[in-house]
Design an enzyme around this catalytic site. Structure first.
Site, PDB file in Angstrom:
ATOM      1  N   TYR A  41      13.249 -20.739  -8.461  1.00 57.73           N
ATOM      2  CA  TYR A  41      13.445 -19.297  -8.622  1.00 57.73           C
ATOM      3  C   TYR A  41      14.523 -19.012  -9.673  1.00 57.73           C
ATOM      4  O   TYR A  41      15.634 -19.539  -9.598  1.00 57.73           O
ATOM      5  CB  TYR A  41      13.827 -18.623  -7.297  1.00 57.73           C
ATOM      6  CG  TYR A  41      12.725 -18.600  -6.249  1.00 57.73           C
ATOM      7  CD1 TYR A  41      11.404 -18.934  -6.556  1.00 57.73           C
ATOM      8  CD2 TYR A  41      12.996 -18.235  -4.942  1.00 57.73           C
ATOM      9  CE1 TYR A  41      10.403 -18.910  -5.591  1.00 57.73           C
ATOM     10  CE2 TYR A  41      11.991 -18.208  -3.964  1.00 57.73           C
ATOM     11  CZ  TYR A  41      10.698 -18.551  -4.296  1.00 57.73           C
ATOM     12  OH  TYR A  41       9.715 -18.524  -3.347  1.00 57.73           O
ATOM     13  N   ALA A  74       3.252  -6.933   0.475  1.00 60.80           N
ATOM     14  CA  ALA A  74       2.516  -7.032  -0.793  1.00 60.80           C
ATOM     15  C   ALA A  74       3.391  -6.606  -1.973  1.00 60.80           C
ATOM     16  O   ALA A  74       2.997  -5.774  -2.794  1.00 60.80           O
ATOM     17  CB  ALA A  74       1.208  -6.241  -0.734  1.00 60.80           C
TER      18      ALA A  74
HETATM   19  N1  NAP Z   1       6.039 -19.908  -1.167  1.00 62.19           N
HETATM   20  C1  NAP Z   1       5.669 -19.167  -2.177  1.00 62.19           C
HETATM   21  O1  NAP Z   1       4.881 -19.565  -3.025  1.00 62.19           O
HETATM   22  C2  NAP Z   1       6.255 -17.790  -2.282  1.00 62.19           C
HETATM   23  C3  NAP Z   1       5.746 -16.873  -3.221  1.00 62.19           C
HETATM   24  C4  NAP Z   1       6.304 -15.599  -3.253  1.00 62.19           C
HETATM   25  C5  NAP Z   1       7.336 -15.268  -2.386  1.00 62.19           C
HETATM   26  N2  NAP Z   1       7.827 -16.206  -1.511  1.00 62.19           N
HETATM   27  C6  NAP Z   1       8.949 -15.906  -0.580  1.00 62.19           C
HETATM   28  O2  NAP Z   1       8.733 -14.685   0.081  1.00 62.19           O
HETATM   29  C7  NAP Z   1       9.806 -13.794  -0.184  1.00 62.19           C
HETATM   30  C8  NAP Z   1       9.329 -12.399  -0.166  1.00 62.19           C
HETATM   31  O3  NAP Z   1       8.353 -12.178  -1.199  1.00 62.19           O
HETATM   32  P1  NAP Z   1       8.253 -10.743  -1.837  1.00 62.19           P
HETATM   33  O4  NAP Z   1       9.574 -10.392  -2.435  1.00 62.19           O
HETATM   34  O5  NAP Z   1       7.047 -10.679  -2.683  1.00 62.19           O
HETATM   35  O6  NAP Z   1       8.051  -9.882  -0.494  1.00 62.19           O
HETATM   36  P2  NAP Z   1       7.808  -8.392  -0.118  1.00 62.19           P
HETATM   37  O7  NAP Z   1       8.737  -8.155   1.017  1.00 62.19           O
HETATM   38  O8  NAP Z   1       6.359  -8.164   0.093  1.00 62.19           O
HETATM   39  O9  NAP Z   1       8.254  -7.510  -1.393  1.00 62.19           O
HETATM   40  C9  NAP Z   1       9.615  -7.314  -1.655  1.00 62.19           C
HETATM   41  C10 NAP Z   1       9.834  -6.220  -2.686  1.00 62.19           C
HETATM   42  O10 NAP Z   1       9.267  -4.994  -2.249  1.00 62.19           O
HETATM   43  C11 NAP Z   1      10.167  -3.909  -2.492  1.00 62.19           C
HETATM   44  N3  NAP Z   1      10.605  -3.425  -1.168  1.00 62.19           N
HETATM   45  C12 NAP Z   1      11.030  -4.160  -0.119  1.00 62.19           C
HETATM   46  N4  NAP Z   1      11.325  -3.388   0.926  1.00 62.19           N
HETATM   47  C13 NAP Z   1      11.076  -2.115   0.557  1.00 62.19           C
HETATM   48  C14 NAP Z   1      11.184  -0.884   1.221  1.00 62.19           C
HETATM   49  N5  NAP Z   1      11.585  -0.815   2.490  1.00 62.19           N
HETATM   50  N6  NAP Z   1      10.840   0.244   0.535  1.00 62.19           N
HETATM   51  C15 NAP Z   1      10.423   0.172  -0.750  1.00 62.19           C
HETATM   52  N7  NAP Z   1      10.304  -0.975  -1.430  1.00 62.19           N
HETATM   53  C16 NAP Z   1      10.621  -2.135  -0.789  1.00 62.19           C
HETATM   54  C17 NAP Z   1      11.319  -4.516  -3.299  1.00 62.19           C
HETATM   55  O11 NAP Z   1      10.993  -4.487  -4.682  1.00 62.19           O
HETATM   56  P3  NAP Z   1      11.396  -3.310  -5.707  1.00 62.19           P
HETATM   57  O12 NAP Z   1      12.567  -2.580  -5.131  1.00 62.19           O
HETATM   58  O13 NAP Z   1      11.685  -4.026  -6.963  1.00 62.19           O
HETATM   59  O14 NAP Z   1      10.155  -2.475  -5.818  1.00 62.19           O
HETATM   60  C18 NAP Z   1      11.317  -5.952  -2.845  1.00 62.19           C
HETATM   61  O15 NAP Z   1      11.923  -6.840  -3.743  1.00 62.19           O
HETATM   62  C19 NAP Z   1      10.355 -14.299  -1.521  1.00 62.19           C
HETATM   63  O16 NAP Z   1      11.670 -13.889  -1.782  1.00 62.19           O
HETATM   64  C20 NAP Z   1      10.270 -15.789  -1.324  1.00 62.19           C
HETATM   65  O17 NAP Z   1      11.318 -16.230  -0.504  1.00 62.19           O
HETATM   66  C21 NAP Z   1       7.281 -17.441  -1.449  1.00 62.19           C
END
Ligand code: NAP
Length: 333
Positions: free
Chosen positions: A54, A209
């Site tokens: 990352y 998502a």
């Molecule tokens: N193993 C793998 O291949 C893999 C791949 C991807 C992720 N991951 C893991 O999963 C974790 C989460 O992934 P993700 O960040 O895609 O998850 P997510 O929780 O679906 O999306 C997070 C993003 O959504 C927005 N957000 C979150 N809460 C919100 C709320 N209450 N209201 C409005 N916007 C909100 C923020 O972005 P903005 O504020 O920028 O809009 C935040 O960075 C990663 O950090 C990583 O640890 C693993």
């Protein structure tokens, strides 16, 4: 906060964990990253997920600094190995050489003596599985790693690893980290049934998502300022496939359902993945502390069958269920 076992292991993890992909060391400044981690700790999150790759290894450094001074026994720190961390042919994959070198880098950056869970970030078709599993087992014996998991592995890949581990008397995989949310359900037909039988828990990523299931991306409108879709460094590329009118229109139709249930859209999405008992934890990302505080309220919430049925009715045409969509690169990246 509620806690669940990580698969059939003795380890407990917070139902909602905090992950720093795209954000730490990249989309957000260090102060904002630290404020999110602080909010997570205050809200009872104990489980933190990162990866060597990352932000070109900077995300682990930021998380290490943000968690510095916390009682180590009160945290579960997860990281991963597989994607490239350098230009060389051995700076990637799941060979003995790279795994050993990568864990040493991760421990240094995270400023810790051990990680609670070490995950193979994809399946490596170029390394014998025995070599990878034996190396992981060595790390467990050395106390550098407490548990072993994988990420985005297919059911047959997990099954092969478990068989080899049993035959060779090696430490078993206790978790898988797949993408899982209301729109992306590819683990349900094969990975989850196998995992339930074998005691493997899912730590699911992108439960909202990448922000799309919050409803903040309006069909036909520009993405909100500061959101992932506007992050040209990396976020915009990953979220792009979800930003089409068909998806965004249907997501808007979930709003009254969330309101009726007394939940924010983000809470509905997170609570939805937690209804699956094979899910050990939902990893949420955040760019602002208020998001963390909104998201954690999904812990311990039960969604009734009628609500789940109505969610399915709205989303069915855009739900992806094909297990073949779980893909690790045929050659190392
Ligand atoms: N193993 C793998 O291949 C893999 C791949 C991807 C992720 N991951 C893991 O999963 C974790 C989460 O992934 P993700 O960040 O895609 O998850 P997510 O929780 O679906 O999306 C997070 C993003 O959504 C927005 N957000 C979150 N809460 C919100 C709320 N209450 N209201 C409005 N916007 C909100 C923020 O972005 P903005 O504020 O920028 O809009 C935040 O960075 C990663 O950090 C990583 O640890 C693993």
């Amino acid at each position: 906060m509620e806690f669940r076992h990580l698969g059939r292991s003795g380890l407990k993890v917070s139902e909602i964990s905090y992950g720093n992909w795209i954000t730490h060391g990249s989309q957000v400044e260090e102060d904002a990253a630290k404020a999110c981690v602080q909010a997570a700790l205050e809200e009872g999150i104990t489980t933190f997920d990162t990866a060597d790759v990352y932000a070109g290894t900077r995300a682990e450094e930021v998380l290490g600094r943000a968690l510095k001074g916390q009682r180590r026994e009160s945290l579960e720190i997860f990281t991963k190995v597989y994607w490239p961390t350098g230009d060389g042919p051995n700076d990637r994959g799941l060979s003995r050489k790279h795994i050993f070198e990568s864990i040493h880098g991760s421990l240094r950056r995270l400023q810790t003596d051990y990680v609670d869970l070490y995950q193979a970030h994809r399946f490596d078709h170029e390394t014998p599985l025995e070599e990878t599993l034996k190396t992981f087992d060595d790390l467990v014996r050395q106390g550098k790693v407490l548990y072993i998991g994988v990420s985005e592995w297919r059911a047959e890949e997990i099954a092969r690893a478990l068989k080899i581990a049993d035959e060779m008397g090696l430490d078993r995989i206790v978790s898988n980290q797949p993408q899982y949310n209301m729109l992306w359900r590819v683990i349900e037909s094969e990975v989850v049934p196998l995992s339930e039988k074998e005691g493997v828990g899912q730590i699911v990523w992108s439960p909202i998502a990448q922000g799309v299931l919050t409803g903040k991306y309006q069909p036909g409108a520009a993405p909100p300022a500061g959101s992932r879709a506007t992050d040209e460094k990396s976020g915009a590329v990953f979220i792009q496939r979800l930003l089409n009118d068909e998806v965004l229109n249907r997501v808007q139709r979930l709003k009254p359902l969330a309101e009726e249930a007394g939940l924010s859209m983000a809470q509905l999405a997170i609570a939805w993945v937690l209804q699956n008992p094979n899910v050990s934890s939902a990893i949420v990302g955040a760019t602002r502390p208020e998001q963390v505080r909104d998201n954690v309220k999904a812990a311990g919430r039960t969604l009734d069958a009628e609500l789940l049925r109505r969610v399915d009715e709205i989303l069915e045409p855009i739900v992806e269920r094909d297990p073949a969509k779980t893909i690790s690169p045929a050659r190392r990246p």
